[in-house]
Scaffold this active site. Sequence first.
Site, short mmCIF file in Angstrom:
data_model
loop_
_atom_site.label_atom_id
_atom_site.label_comp_id
_atom_site.label_asym_id
_atom_site.label_seq_id
_atom_site.Cartn_x
_atom_site.Cartn_y
_atom_site.Cartn_z
N THR A 91 0.71 -1.06 -0.26
CA THR A 91 0.25 0.16 0.07
C THR A 91 0.82 1.18 0.15
O THR A 91 1.06 1.82 0.82
CB THR A 91 -0.63 0.17 1.45
N LEU A 161 4.85 -6.34 13.72
CA LEU A 161 6.33 -7.02 13.54
C LEU A 161 7.13 -6.17 13.59
O LEU A 161 7.46 -5.31 12.34
CB LEU A 161 6.57 -8.65 12.71
N CYS A 278 7.22 1.35 6.24
CA CYS A 278 6.68 2.01 6.49
C CYS A 278 6.68 3.22 7.37
O CYS A 278 5.64 3.68 7.52
CB CYS A 278 5.61 0.89 7.86
P1 NAD Z 1 6.14 -5.83 -0.39
O1 NAD Z 1 5.94 -5.06 -1.43
O2 NAD Z 1 6.52 -6.77 0.44
O3 NAD Z 1 4.79 -7.07 -0.67
C1 NAD Z 1 4.11 -7.08 -1.05
C2 NAD Z 1 3.74 -7.75 -2.56
O4 NAD Z 1 2.14 -7.91 -2.35
C3 NAD Z 1 4.58 -7.59 -3.21
O5 NAD Z 1 5.10 -9.33 -3.30
C4 NAD Z 1 3.04 -7.65 -4.30
O6 NAD Z 1 3.99 -8.64 -5.99
C5 NAD Z 1 1.95 -8.44 -3.95
N1 NAD Z 1 0.78 -7.64 -4.58
C6 NAD Z 1 0.26 -6.77 -5.10
N2 NAD Z 1 -0.68 -6.61 -5.65
C7 NAD Z 1 -1.58 -8.02 -5.66
C8 NAD Z 1 -2.27 -8.27 -5.87
N3 NAD Z 1 -3.23 -8.18 -7.03
N4 NAD Z 1 -2.32 -9.83 -6.08
C9 NAD Z 1 -1.33 -10.65 -5.66
N5 NAD Z 1 -0.02 -10.28 -5.11
C10 NAD Z 1 -0.41 -8.82 -5.44
O7 NAD Z 1 4.92 -5.32 1.25
P2 NAD Z 1 5.70 -5.80 2.15
O8 NAD Z 1 6.69 -4.93 2.87
O9 NAD Z 1 5.39 -7.39 3.52
O10 NAD Z 1 3.39 -4.86 2.86
C11 NAD Z 1 2.72 -5.45 2.71
C12 NAD Z 1 1.67 -4.19 3.83
O11 NAD Z 1 2.17 -4.43 4.54
C13 NAD Z 1 2.18 -2.81 3.60
O12 NAD Z 1 0.86 -2.09 3.71
C14 NAD Z 1 2.31 -2.16 4.68
O13 NAD Z 1 2.29 -0.81 5.90
C15 NAD Z 1 2.66 -3.42 5.81
N6 NAD Z 1 3.29 -3.84 7.06
C16 NAD Z 1 4.58 -4.05 6.25
C17 NAD Z 1 5.42 -4.22 7.71
C18 NAD Z 1 6.77 -4.28 7.51
O14 NAD Z 1 8.08 -4.64 8.20
N7 NAD Z 1 7.10 -4.85 6.25
C19 NAD Z 1 5.29 -4.35 8.85
C20 NAD Z 1 4.03 -4.28 8.96
C21 NAD Z 1 3.09 -3.93 8.18
C1 UGA Z 2 8.52 -0.83 12.31
C2 UGA Z 2 7.84 -1.07 13.46
O1 UGA Z 2 9.02 -1.08 14.42
C3 UGA Z 2 6.60 -2.21 13.45
O2 UGA Z 2 5.72 -2.20 15.08
C4 UGA Z 2 6.11 -1.35 12.27
O3 UGA Z 2 5.12 -3.14 12.06
C5 UGA Z 2 6.03 -2.50 11.20
O4 UGA Z 2 7.60 -0.69 11.40
C6 UGA Z 2 6.16 -1.97 10.08
O5 UGA Z 2 5.18 -1.14 10.00
O6 UGA Z 2 6.26 -2.23 9.11
P1 UGA Z 2 10.43 -1.51 11.06
O7 UGA Z 2 10.68 -0.74 9.95
O8 UGA Z 2 10.84 -2.57 10.27
O9 UGA Z 2 9.26 -1.44 11.77
O10 UGA Z 2 11.81 -1.59 11.75
P2 UGA Z 2 12.37 -0.51 13.77
O11 UGA Z 2 12.86 -1.28 14.57
O12 UGA Z 2 11.03 0.18 13.91
O13 UGA Z 2 13.20 0.60 13.01
C7 UGA Z 2 12.91 1.57 11.18
C8 UGA Z 2 13.84 2.87 11.56
O14 UGA Z 2 14.33 3.43 12.67
C9 UGA Z 2 15.83 1.92 11.58
O15 UGA Z 2 15.82 2.68 10.17
C10 UGA Z 2 15.78 2.22 13.05
O16 UGA Z 2 17.44 2.00 12.29
C11 UGA Z 2 15.61 3.14 13.14
N1 UGA Z 2 15.50 3.53 14.41
C12 UGA Z 2 15.13 2.87 15.35
C13 UGA Z 2 16.49 4.67 15.18
O17 UGA Z 2 17.08 5.32 14.71
N2 UGA Z 2 16.22 4.56 16.82
C14 UGA Z 2 16.11 3.87 17.27
O18 UGA Z 2 16.19 4.16 18.77
C15 UGA Z 2 15.19 2.51 16.85
#
Ligand code: NAD
Ligand code: UGA
Length: 458
Positions: A91, A161, A278
């Site tokens: 997204t 996570l 994110c």
């Molecule tokens: P990503 O880009 O790694 O993965 C998304 C996948 O969805 C891709 O492989 C893409 O090909 C697939 N996709 C897109 N449209 C599709 C469709 N119509 N049908 C089937 N597959 C499709 O993204 P991500 O990091 O996994 O993030 C996904 C969501 O989770 C985001 O909204 C993000 O904000 C949320 N999120 C991510 C994290 C994280 O640590 N990366 C943590 C918490 C929440």
């Molecule tokens: C973050 C959140 O921690 C998760 O809970 C959430 O699910 C996720 O975003 C998401 O929605 O994608 P992430 O981005 O994987 O997780 O990693 P973090 O550990 O939160 O670090 C984010 C950034 O902040 C990194 O660049 C890290 O180096 C920086 N950071 C973190 C700092 O500079 N200082 C800190 O004390 C902590």
Amino acid sequence: MNKNIVCIGAGYIGGPTMAVIAKMNPDRKVIVVDINKSRIAAWNSKNYALPIFEPGLVDVVKEVRGKNLFFSTDIKKAVQDCDIIFVGVNTPTKMFGKGAGRASDLQYWEATARNVAKWANGDKIVVEKSTLPVRTAAAMSAILNTHEKYHFEVLSNPEFLAEGTAIKDLLTPDRVLIGGAKTPSGDAAVDELVKVYCGKGGKWVPRERVLTTNVWSAELTKLAANAFLAQRVSSINAIAGLCEATGADVDEVARVIGADRRIGPKFLKAGPGFGGSCFKKDVLNLVYLCETFGLHTAAEYWMGVIKMNDHQQERIVSRLFRAMFNTLANKKIAMFGFAFKADTGDTRETPAGTVARLLNDEHVCLSITDPKAIPNAKKDLEDLLCTPTPPTYTSDPYVAAKDADAILLMTDWSEYPALDWTKLYKSMRKPALVFDTRNCLDADKLRKIGFTVLNIGK
Ligand code: NAD
Ligand code: UGA
């Protein structure tokens, strides 16, 4: 209703989350699907060359793949096989039209919902796993429930996570959040999902850690949680600048602030600013929501978190510029670390990318090294190939540092403090400088070796 689960989207969220759901629910079949064929092929690869690096992930995939965890590109079949459908597609921030640069681009989400409705062969529970603006579930429910025969219950189950610790976070989460409609069918769907997270025999998440709310609270909580975390990073980085100006030490300040149990010690590490896919996207989304509802002061407040973060990377380059005699052109700088944090190969929104571009503008000869992120770094900086001083890449930090004027440490990989810094010093041009933007090296030891040392907030 069958117990099978499908997750649409096999990315950083879909892959690890479903692997752990399959591990903790051996009596359920779990299928992860994606439109990206090469991603699915990598998840299925015989030698476990998975598309993402995450500590512990390979072990979980080895345990369950082919038993009750499957990866496929046949989305239609998987939707028909399973009554619980997670949607974890990306997204990203919308880059066009209304809300450009702030709002979420929901086109992938809506396309997915329409396909689910088209292919459905019975009632389904649709679970929002992606991070979405408040009230997206209402739109999804409206699209899905135009169906003549079947009912779709939409739940919000945002994921908390963090990359690098995903498996640990999934196995022992602080909390799991499930938002559902306060109706009999909404309550029943929430109960079904609670069962998934409690795991077979109740051996996974303790019931009291599975928190349930209404759908809108769940959607907003996810954005708010990320905004609070991002705000803590910007707050400590704002203090870091002041520490540099006054002679205070940001690590000492953070240690004492964090000893107050009302504040707590985590997320107080000053550094190059937050990266990752994110934080920026979700804070911008919150800004857009505030603006949409006329809450302009709240929007400005959250925008400040992003501005502070951008400023931190500009500050790093300015300090380097001053410390290197106000000219960086044709100097060699070794960038240690390109991933946005340690233990991941992910480079989305990495501060190292912004800094690399600012240094390239100054005609720096940049040599980038990282244990996991070199392939992504090369893709991210592809357009710099045509510039007067294109970056070079190596997985060997000693090669990166050879003949360099400075080492700029951007990612806190645990291997960096353990390097032979005397050997690095000897191979560099003098005066040799280290800018440790993560404050993870022993500065006194480096100074004794002969380095000039810069830190953040000191
Ligand atoms: P990503 O880009 O790694 O993965 C998304 C996948 O969805 C891709 O492989 C893409 O090909 C697939 N996709 C897109 N449209 C599709 C469709 N119509 N049908 C089937 N597959 C499709 O993204 P991500 O990091 O996994 O993030 C996904 C969501 O989770 C985001 O909204 C993000 O904000 C949320 N999120 C991510 C994290 C994280 O640590 N990366 C943590 C918490 C929440
Ligand atoms: C973050 C959140 O921690 C998760 O809970 C959430 O699910 C996720 O975003 C998401 O929605 O994608 P992430 O981005 O994987 O997780 O990693 P973090 O550990 O939160 O670090 C984010 C950034 O902040 C990194 O660049 C890290 O180096 C920086 N950071 C973190 C700092 O500079 N200082 C800190 O004390 C902590």
